[in-house]
Design an enzyme around this catalytic site. Structure first.
Site, mmCIF file in Angstrom:
data_model
loop_
_atom_site.group_PDB
_atom_site.id
_atom_site.type_symbol
_atom_site.label_atom_id
_atom_site.label_comp_id
_atom_site.label_asym_id
_atom_site.label_seq_id
_atom_site.Cartn_x
_atom_site.Cartn_y
_atom_site.Cartn_z
ATOM 1 N N SER A 165 0.842 -1.346 -0.253
ATOM 2 C CA SER A 165 0.147 0.160 0.123
ATOM 3 C C SER A 165 1.101 1.391 -0.418
ATOM 4 O O SER A 165 2.406 0.953 0.788
ATOM 5 C CB SER A 165 -0.954 -0.001 1.415
ATOM 6 O OG SER A 165 -1.671 1.421 1.384
ATOM 7 N N TYR A 197 -1.976 -0.189 10.491
ATOM 8 C CA TYR A 197 -1.690 -0.613 8.774
ATOM 9 C C TYR A 197 -0.631 -0.345 8.106
ATOM 10 O O TYR A 197 0.019 -1.020 7.394
ATOM 11 C CB TYR A 197 -3.314 -0.537 8.436
ATOM 12 C CG TYR A 197 -3.200 -0.716 6.416
ATOM 13 C CD1 TYR A 197 -3.707 -2.053 6.664
ATOM 14 C CD2 TYR A 197 -3.284 -0.170 5.853
ATOM 15 C CE1 TYR A 197 -3.840 -2.598 5.278
ATOM 16 C CE2 TYR A 197 -3.063 -0.305 4.307
ATOM 17 C CZ TYR A 197 -4.093 -1.785 4.102
ATOM 18 O OH TYR A 197 -3.437 -2.035 2.384
#
Length: 224
Positions: free
Chosen positions: A131, A146
């Site tokens: 990501s 995350y």
């Protein structure tokens, strides 16, 4: 035709990737924690489905045993989690540990277990769904759990690329975009089909010089 193994193939980006590769006549192996409930994956037709929990050593070992001797041209590590909590005060340390296990240790368990399968293939490719939120250069704060997991994954894959590059491995990280899935939310701007098509295009063109690189789903190189 070449063979792709996709983790977390029962929904979201993983499901669309399975559809994209199946429609291109690849041999597709899809994994998920509960194959019995993977109705959409089964509906694609021709996809070989295996049970896999990337956080469980025994599950990973069982998959490796089932696939022993099989050549895997592309191992596509897609499975992951995202527990919500944007601020320091909102961090749940148990969930942070679970995030690291699923998003970092899980993909590395799988790539370790299936390394011989990949190196025996013609393409010798591994891709890891990361990501942009893992980019230190582009960090806007928040989402500690995350973000840190994807940063750690990027470093692990970079190390992997350097260790096995001489053996022909091409390992890359891919940002799939902010995708309209259960994880990304209903208002995310990128459709799963768009993300999957972009990821496949990037990987179809991947070569030795791409080993260890971090790409957006549209092929743009991303900063670390």
């Amino acid at each position: 035709m070449p063979t792709v193994l996709i983790t977390g193939a029962n929904r979201g980006i993983g499901l669309e990737l399975a559809r994209a590769y199946a429609s291109d006549s690849w041999d597709v192996i899809g994994t998920c924690r509960r194959p019995d409930a993977a109705s959409e994956l089964k509906a694609i037709g021709g996809v070989e489905i295996h049970a896999l929990d990337v956080t469980d050593d025994a599950s990973v070992a069982a998959l490796a045993k089932a696939l022993q001797g099989r050549k895997i041209d592309l191992l596509l590590n897609n499975a992951g989690v995202n527990y919500r909590g944007g601020t320091l005060a909102e961090i749940d340390y148990g969930n942070w540990a679970k995030t690291m296990d699923a998003n970092v240790f899980g993909p590395m368990r799988v790539c370790d277990a299936l390394m011989d399968n990949v190196l025996a293939s013609e393409r010798k490719q591994m891709a890891f769904v990361s990501s942009m939120m893992g980019s230190i250069a582009e960090c806007t704060g928040g989402s500690y759990m995350y973000r840190s997991s994807k940063t750690a994954l990027n470093m692990a894959v970079k190390c992997l690329s350097m260790e096995f590059g001489a053996k022909g491995l091409v390992a890359v990280m891919i940002h799939p975009g902010h995708v309209r899935t259960d994880m990304g939310g209903p208002s995310a701007p990128v459709l799963p089909t768009e993300s999957a098509a972009g990821i496949k295009s990037v990987l179809d063109g991947a070569k030795a010089s791409d080993n260890g690189c971090f790409y957006n789903y549209d092929g743009a190189v991303l900063p670390w």
